[in-house]
Motif scaffolding. Structure first.
Motif, PDB file in Angstrom:
ATOM      1  N   ASP A   1       0.846  -1.187   0.000  1.00  0.00           N
ATOM      2  CA  ASP A   1       0.000   0.000   0.000  1.00  0.00           C
ATOM      3  C   ASP A   1       0.886   1.244   0.000  1.00  0.00           C
ATOM      4  O   ASP A   1       0.982   1.958   0.993  1.00  0.00           O
TER       5      ASP A   1
ATOM      6  N   THR B   1      -5.169  -5.661  -5.065  1.00  0.00           N
ATOM      7  CA  THR B   1      -6.068  -4.542  -4.728  1.00  0.00           C
ATOM      8  C   THR B   1      -5.291  -3.296  -4.288  1.00  0.00           C
ATOM      9  O   THR B   1      -5.779  -2.187  -4.444  1.00  0.00           O
ATOM     10  N   TYR B   2      -4.081  -3.471  -3.758  1.00  0.00           N
ATOM     11  CA  TYR B   2      -3.295  -2.276  -3.409  1.00  0.00           C
ATOM     12  C   TYR B   2      -2.944  -1.493  -4.674  1.00  0.00           C
ATOM     13  O   TYR B   2      -2.846  -0.268  -4.637  1.00  0.00           O
TER      14      TYR B   2
ATOM     15  N   LYS C   1      -6.156   0.286  -5.807  1.00  0.00           N
ATOM     16  CA  LYS C   1      -6.437   1.402  -4.908  1.00  0.00           C
ATOM     17  C   LYS C   1      -5.604   2.636  -5.285  1.00  0.00           C
ATOM     18  O   LYS C   1      -6.107   3.752  -5.275  1.00  0.00           O
ATOM     19  N   SER C   2      -4.349   2.424  -5.658  1.00  0.00           N
ATOM     20  CA  SER C   2      -3.472   3.562  -5.979  1.00  0.00           C
ATOM     21  C   SER C   2      -3.770   4.138  -7.345  1.00  0.00           C
ATOM     22  O   SER C   2      -3.707   5.345  -7.535  1.00  0.00           O
TER      23      SER C   2
ATOM     24  N   LYS D   1      -6.190   3.080 -10.842  1.00  0.00           N
ATOM     25  CA  LYS D   1      -7.039   2.097 -11.540  1.00  0.00           C
ATOM     26  C   LYS D   1      -6.590   1.846 -12.979  1.00  0.00           C
ATOM     27  O   LYS D   1      -7.051   0.924 -13.618  1.00  0.00           O
TER      28      LYS D   1
ATOM     29  N   LEU E   1     -13.325  -4.093  -3.484  1.00  0.00           N
ATOM     30  CA  LEU E   1     -12.539  -3.602  -4.622  1.00  0.00           C
ATOM     31  C   LEU E   1     -12.405  -4.678  -5.700  1.00  0.00           C
ATOM     32  O   LEU E   1     -12.527  -4.400  -6.891  1.00  0.00           O
TER      33      LEU E   1
END
Ligand SMILES: Nc1ncnc2c1ncn2[C@@H]1O[C@H](COP(=O)(O)OP(=O)(O)OP(=O)(O)O)[C@@H](O)[C@H]1O
Length: 461
Positions: free
Chosen positions: A57, A112-113, A116-117, A119, A149
Motif C-alpha cells: 500500500d 487490490t493495493y 487502490k493507488s 485504476k 474492490l
C-alpha cells in the motif's frame, strides 16, 4: 512453523490445468483475509519459474518500480532495469513486447493495493492482453483480499478484465473435515473451536497453540492482548469507511434482529437505505441472506456467516469493559453452539449423507424445521431436527414424533410432496442408548433416522 499444506485439491487441480493450457492465462484469486491465498499460490509455483510480486500500500511510482525490478531480474533484462517507467501502460507494453521464452508465472499478490493507488493498471493489462499478451507464455495470477474492490474492479461486467480472465477462483474457508487437521484438541473441542474460527487457516493455526477450546478463547478472544480482540475492527476498517453502520448491523444480527427493518432501526437509518450495506457485508462473506426452503417467499432474514465475526459480536463486543478489566468469565456458549451446529449439519453433514438432495431450513407462520433434504431422483424427503446437546432414546422418539406431525405443515404449504417417501431424522450431539430407538416403535421401520456426532463425522471421512 510452516505446517503441511492441507486440502485445496480442487483449487490446485484448476491451477494445474490453467498452467498446462495453451496461450497466456489470466487467473483471479480472491477471498477473505487469512484464508490462504498466498499459501495456495506458493504451493502452486513449487518447481515452476516466474515472478511473485507482493504489492504494498504505497505510491504508484514505488509499485511500478517494484514490479519493473522483478521483471527485469527474471528476464535478465538490463535495458529494462535502467529504463524510467512512469505508468502501468508503459510497463505492460514493455511486458507485451518482451515475452518469456518458456511458460512462466507472473503473480501479483494483494493486487487490490495496485487498484487502490491507480485504476489505470486494469486498462493497461486489458490493452496489452488484447494486443497479444494473450498469446504469450505468461500465466498471470492476480490475487486480492479487499473483496469490495475485487468485485467492483476486477470481477464485475464493467471491469476491463472482464472477458479477458481465463479463470476466477473464490477461495473459501476450509470445511470441518480439513479444519480439524490443524488442531490437536479432542473432537468435541475441535468442533467448538471450528464454530468459533470457521475454516480460516490462519485462525486455526492460532487455535492449534491450545489444547482445549476454553483455553483458546480465554487467551485469544477474551483478553485485551488476544489475537482476535481487534480482528473484526481490522477486517471492517480495511473494507469500509462507515464503520459504525456496519458494526451496528453486525451487533443487531448477533442479538437476533435479523429482518432488514429491525436491523435498520438498530443502526438508526431508513430501512430502504440498509440494503447497500447488507450487500457490502454479503460480498465479504460476513453475512448471508436466508429465505425459507421450499417456499416462494422472496423476503428473507440475514444471518452472520463468518464464525469469527459471529462469535466476536455475540460475546466480545458486548462484554468489552469486563474483558478490559480482565474479569470476563463466561463459559456458557451453548445457545451459540446450538445455532452453529444447525448450520454445520445443514451445510456439511447433510450434503455428505444425502449427496443428491437439495437442502435448506424451512419456516412458516411460527413453525420451523431445522433441515429438509429433498432427493428428487429417489423421490424422498427427509425432515430433520438438529439438537446440539445430549438426548436420550426416549427424548429422541418424542422429538421425531413431533417432527412427523410438524412436517404436515410443509406438505400443506408446498402441496407437492405427496408421492415422496417421507423420513424423519434427528441429528444430536450425543444420544444415550441410541440402539433402543428403533425398538420403541417398530411400525416406523427405517423411516426414523438418528445420528449422533460420531455417526455424522464418519460421513466426513
Ligand atoms: N491449506 C493450508 N494448509 C496449511 N496452512 C495454510 C493453508 N492455507 C493457509 N495456511 C496458513 O495460514 C496462514 C494464512 O495464509 P495466507 O497468508 O496464505 O492467507 P491470505 O489469504 O494470503 O491472507 P491475507 O489476505 O490476509 O494476506 C499462513 O500462515 C499459511 O501458511
Amino acid at each position: 512453523m510452516i505446517r503441511d499444506f492441507i486440502d485445496r485439491e480442487e483449487e490446485r487441480e484448476v491451477l494445474k490445468k490453467e498452467w498446462n493450457s495453451d496461450g497466456a492465462r489470466l487467473i483471479i484469486i480472491y477471498g477473505r483475509r487469512r484464508v490462504g491465498k498466498t499459501r495456495l499460490v506458493n504451493e502452486f509455483i513449487k518447481g515452476k519459474e516466474g515472478i511473485m510480486f507482493f504489492a504494498e500500500d504505497v505510491t504508484v511510482q514505488i509499485q511500478i518500480n517494484g514490479l519493473k525490478a522483478e521483471i527485469a531480474g527474471y528476464l535478465n533484462d538490463e535495458l529494462l532495469q535502467g529504463l524510467t517507467i512512469k505508468s502501468w501502460t508503459e510497463l505492460f507494453t514493455y511486458i507485451l513486447k518482451n515475452p518469456p521464452e518458456k511458460r512462466s508465472y507472473l503473480i501479483i499478490d494483494e493486487f487490490t493495493y495496485l487498484i487502490k493507488s491507480d485504476k489505470s493498471i486494469l486498462s493497461a493489462i486489458q490493452k496489452a492482453w488484447d494486443r497479444g499478451l494473450s498469446d504469450s507464455n505468461w500465466c498471470i495470477i492476480l490475487s486480492g483480499s479487499l473483496l469490495n474492490l475485487m468485485s467492483e474492479y476486477a470481477l464485475s461486467y464493467t471491469s476491463p478484465l472482464y472477458g479477458r480472465r481465463t479463470r476466477d477462483m473464490l477461495l473459501k474457508p476450509l470445511e470441518f473435515k480439513d479444519a480439524k487437521l490443524f488442531l490437536s484438541q479432542n473432537e468435541k473441542d475441535s468442533l467448538k473451536t471450528y464454530f468459533t474460527t470457521g475454516g480460516v487457516p490462519e485462525y486455526l493455526q492460532k487455535a492449534s497453540e491450545y489444547g482445549t477450546f476454553e483455553e483458546f478463547v480465554r487467551n485469544e478472544f477474551f483478553s485485551n492482548f488476544g489475537y482476535f480482540y481487534r480482528e473484526p475492527y481490522f477486517l471492517l476498517s480495511q473494507e469500509f469507511r462507515e464503520l459504525k453502520t456496519y458494526q451496528g448491523i453486525l451487533s443487531a444480527i448477533a442479538e437476533g434482529r435479523t429482518k432488514p427493518s429491525e436491523i435498520a432501526v438498530n443502526c438508526g437509518i431508513d430501512t430502504r437505505k440498509i440494503y447497500p450495506y447488507l450487500e457490502g457485508l454479503i460480498r465479504l462473506g460476513f453475512i448471508e441472506k436466508e429465505t425459507p426452503f421450499l417456499s416462494s417467499q422472496k423476503s428473507g432474514i440475514y444471518i452472520i456467516k463468518d464464525s469469527v465475526i459471529d462469535f466476536w459480536y455475540s460475546f466480545v463486543s458486548t462484554n468489552r469493559s469486563e474483558i478490559e478489566r480482565g474479569c470476563y468469565t463466561n463459559t456458557d456458549f451453548n445457545k451459540y453452539f446450538g445455532k452453529k451446529f444447525e448450520s454445520f449439519v445443514r451445510n456439511e453433514i447433510a450434503p455428505a449423507i444425502f449427496p443428491k438432495a437439495r437442502t435448506g431450513r424451512w419456516w412458516h407462520k411460527g413453525e420451523e424445521i431445522d433441515l429438509i433434504a429433498v432427493d428428487d431422483n429417489a423421490k424422498m424427503i427427509v425432515f430433520a431436527e438438529v439438537k446440539y446437546g445430549t438426548k436420550s432414546a426416549s427424548d429422541a422418539l418424542k422429538i421425531l414424533k413431533k417432527l412427523e406431525k410438524k412436517s404436515e405443515y410443509v406438505n400443506n404449504s408446498t402441496k407437492n410432496n405427496e408421492d415422496y417417501i417421507q423420513k424423519y431424522a434427528l441429528f444430536a450431539g450425543e444420544i444415550t442408548d441410541k440402539d433402543k430407538i428403533m425398538d420403541r416403535d417398530k411400525t416406523k421401520g427405517d423411516n426414523y433416522l438418528v445420528y449422533d456426532l460420531d455417526d455424522m463425522l464418519k460421513y466426513l471421512m
